[in-house]
Design a protein around this motif. Structure first.
Motif, PDB file in Angstrom:
ATOM      1  N   PRO A   1      19.025  21.398 -19.353  1.00  0.00           N
ATOM      2  CA  PRO A   1      20.308  20.953 -20.122  1.00  0.00           C
ATOM      3  C   PRO A   1      18.998  19.343 -20.857  1.00  0.00           C
ATOM      4  O   PRO A   1      17.763  19.455 -20.440  1.00  0.00           O
ATOM      5  CB  PRO A   1      21.104  20.252 -18.588  1.00  0.00           C
ATOM      6  CG  PRO A   1      20.199  20.830 -18.056  1.00  0.00           C
ATOM      7  CD  PRO A   1      19.272  21.883 -18.313  1.00  0.00           C
ATOM      8  N   ALA A   2      19.422  18.394 -21.779  1.00  0.00           N
ATOM      9  CA  ALA A   2      18.251  17.449 -22.212  1.00  0.00           C
ATOM     10  C   ALA A   2      17.751  16.567 -20.877  1.00  0.00           C
ATOM     11  O   ALA A   2      16.921  16.339 -21.430  1.00  0.00           O
ATOM     12  CB  ALA A   2      19.020  17.158 -23.221  1.00  0.00           C
ATOM     13  N   ASP A   3      18.564  16.563 -19.661  1.00  0.00           N
ATOM     14  CA  ASP A   3      18.294  16.170 -18.890  1.00  0.00           C
ATOM     15  C   ASP A   3      17.435  15.939 -17.764  1.00  0.00           C
ATOM     16  O   ASP A   3      17.411  15.362 -16.629  1.00  0.00           O
ATOM     17  CB  ASP A   3      19.524  15.257 -18.063  1.00  0.00           C
ATOM     18  CG  ASP A   3      20.793  16.107 -17.728  1.00  0.00           C
ATOM     19  OD1 ASP A   3      20.483  17.199 -17.794  1.00  0.00           O
ATOM     20  OD2 ASP A   3      21.556  15.106 -16.967  1.00  0.00           O
ATOM     21  N   ALA A   4      17.403  17.251 -17.799  1.00  0.00           N
ATOM     22  CA  ALA A   4      16.033  18.027 -16.912  1.00  0.00           C
ATOM     23  C   ALA A   4      14.094  16.979 -16.425  1.00  0.00           C
ATOM     24  O   ALA A   4      14.263  16.745 -17.158  1.00  0.00           O
ATOM     25  CB  ALA A   4      15.983  19.476 -16.988  1.00  0.00           C
TER      26      ALA A   4
ATOM     27  N   LEU B   1       6.743  22.092 -14.419  1.00  0.00           N
ATOM     28  CA  LEU B   1       8.311  22.167 -13.857  1.00  0.00           C
ATOM     29  C   LEU B   1       9.348  21.249 -14.368  1.00  0.00           C
ATOM     30  O   LEU B   1       8.671  19.893 -14.681  1.00  0.00           O
ATOM     31  CB  LEU B   1       7.705  21.339 -12.127  1.00  0.00           C
ATOM     32  CG  LEU B   1       8.964  21.459 -11.369  1.00  0.00           C
ATOM     33  CD1 LEU B   1       7.987  21.729  -9.875  1.00  0.00           C
ATOM     34  CD2 LEU B   1      10.004  20.178 -10.967  1.00  0.00           C
ATOM     35  N   LEU B   2      10.433  21.608 -14.009  1.00  0.00           N
ATOM     36  CA  LEU B   2      11.472  21.332 -14.793  1.00  0.00           C
ATOM     37  C   LEU B   2      12.597  21.224 -13.442  1.00  0.00           C
ATOM     38  O   LEU B   2      12.572  22.568 -12.794  1.00  0.00           O
ATOM     39  CB  LEU B   2      12.100  22.403 -16.423  1.00  0.00           C
ATOM     40  CG  LEU B   2      11.031  21.932 -17.421  1.00  0.00           C
ATOM     41  CD1 LEU B   2      10.513  23.756 -17.327  1.00  0.00           C
ATOM     42  CD2 LEU B   2      12.068  22.037 -18.233  1.00  0.00           C
TER      43      LEU B   2
ATOM     44  N   VAL C   1      18.368  24.429 -10.113  1.00  0.00           N
ATOM     45  CA  VAL C   1      17.313  24.434 -10.524  1.00  0.00           C
ATOM     46  C   VAL C   1      16.122  24.393 -10.301  1.00  0.00           C
ATOM     47  O   VAL C   1      16.447  23.173 -10.389  1.00  0.00           O
ATOM     48  CB  VAL C   1      18.250  25.565 -11.839  1.00  0.00           C
ATOM     49  CG1 VAL C   1      17.182  26.092 -12.693  1.00  0.00           C
ATOM     50  CG2 VAL C   1      19.458  25.926 -11.145  1.00  0.00           C
ATOM     51  N   VAL C   2      14.897  24.998 -10.421  1.00  0.00           N
ATOM     52  CA  VAL C   2      13.911  24.730 -10.139  1.00  0.00           C
ATOM     53  C   VAL C   2      13.703  25.947 -11.051  1.00  0.00           C
ATOM     54  O   VAL C   2      13.324  27.091 -11.096  1.00  0.00           O
ATOM     55  CB  VAL C   2      13.278  24.472  -9.091  1.00  0.00           C
ATOM     56  CG1 VAL C   2      11.675  24.005  -9.612  1.00  0.00           C
ATOM     57  CG2 VAL C   2      13.569  23.563  -8.655  1.00  0.00           C
ATOM     58  N   GLU C   3      12.671  25.206 -12.112  1.00  0.00           N
ATOM     59  CA  GLU C   3      12.101  26.194 -13.043  1.00  0.00           C
ATOM     60  C   GLU C   3      10.312  26.106 -13.253  1.00  0.00           C
ATOM     61  O   GLU C   3      10.155  25.096 -13.413  1.00  0.00           O
ATOM     62  CB  GLU C   3      13.022  26.176 -14.692  1.00  0.00           C
ATOM     63  CG  GLU C   3      11.831  26.951 -15.665  1.00  0.00           C
ATOM     64  CD  GLU C   3      12.194  27.469 -17.174  1.00  0.00           C
ATOM     65  OE1 GLU C   3      12.116  26.704 -17.837  1.00  0.00           O
ATOM     66  OE2 GLU C   3      13.445  27.892 -16.511  1.00  0.00           O
ATOM     67  N   VAL C   4       9.267  26.659 -13.147  1.00  0.00           N
ATOM     68  CA  VAL C   4       7.998  27.089 -13.556  1.00  0.00           C
ATOM     69  C   VAL C   4       7.590  27.626 -14.806  1.00  0.00           C
ATOM     70  O   VAL C   4       8.175  28.977 -14.538  1.00  0.00           O
ATOM     71  CB  VAL C   4       7.208  27.316 -12.365  1.00  0.00           C
ATOM     72  CG1 VAL C   4       5.528  27.254 -11.926  1.00  0.00           C
ATOM     73  CG2 VAL C   4       7.440  26.572 -11.260  1.00  0.00           C
TER      74      VAL C   4
END
Length: 310
Positions: free
Chosen positions: A186-189, A244-245, A254-257
């Protein structure tokens, strides 16, 4: 000993059934045939289906049952379980039944179950030989899921007819799926670029967002540890830096690397790493720690997305 005792190839089969009332009828002939051939039979289904099949067999059949709701919660854990069952098998044949995809799974779970099904062929086509049957509910699952099942299984099993070939897409399909990017965040991540000196900051960020999302203490600690391991991978193998997002979906934190490194092996994190080596450890650990893990790697780099269900 039956012919499966000397089977030299892996046979990955799909069977379609018409709703819960037809489930046992679809899988029982496959199971009974294995028992008659004195094969080791391992069945991984949801609890209700397990009870139905076990009851139809009369109990004490010798079939080993696994709870797919637990084993398949993160589909990346299923291949290691099958590897473990095959290890030390001796001369006895083995066949399995596994149903990783059912009505009601969240979209990311569906995507990972489908990738898992495609990767089974990559994982086991080189041997040892065994048979695996995967049931799909043709009444409740959407057409695109059923079509994907045909692409990931070379054989369509029918208890009332001879096996039929499927429009199987081969190993290339698994590799293409692994190389495709995940849905856009999402844009606000929250987005943080990091390098080696920022790992403590990342841990603090993840701990704060986990607390804000009311993730439990244990699950929050697991998420922090998994994120740290993945960020270390980026520093060591992804060019020394990464991104990191993090964001909150309706039912998950949700955490993305991500980084610019490329992973060639689509089975990464699905085989037990050599813990004397750092390589491969981070994604394996994430798979053991988190509710769901999604890994994709292609020309644009690598994404590892961690889900902690709320």
């Amino acid at each position: 000993m039956g012919d499966a005792g000397t089977r030299r190839t892996f046979t990955h089969e799909v069977v379609f059934y018409d709703g819960p009332d037809e489930h046992a009828r679809a899988v029982l002939p496959f199971i009974v045939e294995g028992l008659e051939r004195d094969e080791r039979v391992v069945v991984a289904l949801l609890p209700d289906a397990t009870a139905e099949v076990d009851g139809a067999l009369g109990g004490d059949s010798g079939v080993e049952f696994l709870d797919m709701a637990e084993l398949g919660a993160n589909p990346a854990r299923i291949i290691p379980a099958w590897h473990s069952l095959l290890h030390g098998r001796g001369e006895r044949g083995i066949r399995g039944v596994g149903e990783p995809l059912w009505q009601g799974r969240r979209p990311p779970e569906v995507a990972e179950a489908q990738l898992h099904e495609a990767l089974l062929n990559v994982a086991f086509d080189d041997g040892p030989g065994w048979r695996l049957l995967c049931p799909y509910d043709a009444r409740s699952l959407p057409d695109d899921v059923l079509a994907e099942a045909r692409r990931s299984h070379p054989v369509v099993y029918d208890p009332d007819a001879e096996p039929a070939t499927s429009p199987y897409a081969g190993h290339r399909h698994a590799h293409r799926t692994f190389a495709e990017g995940l849905p856009v965040p999402p844009a606000d991540a929250v987005r943080i670029e990091f390098e080696a000196t920022d790992l403590a900051t990342l841990r603090g960020v993840v701990r704060r967002v986990a607390a804000a999302a009311r993730v439990g203490d244990d699950a929050g600690d697991d998420l922090v540890l998994a994120t740290h391991e993945l960020a270390m991978n980026s520093v060591q193998h992804g060019g020394g830096h990464g991104v990191l997002l993090t964001w909150q979906d309706p039912d998950a934190l949700v955490v993305e690397v991500r980084d610019t490194g490329v992973i060639d092996d689509p089975l990464v994190g699905r085989t037990m790493p050599d813990f004397g080596s750092v390589s491969g450890r981070g994604i394996w650990m994430a798979n053991q720690l988190c509710s769901l893990v999604q890994v994709r790697s292609g020309r644009e780099g690598t994404q590892v997305r961690l889900h902690s269900w709320l």
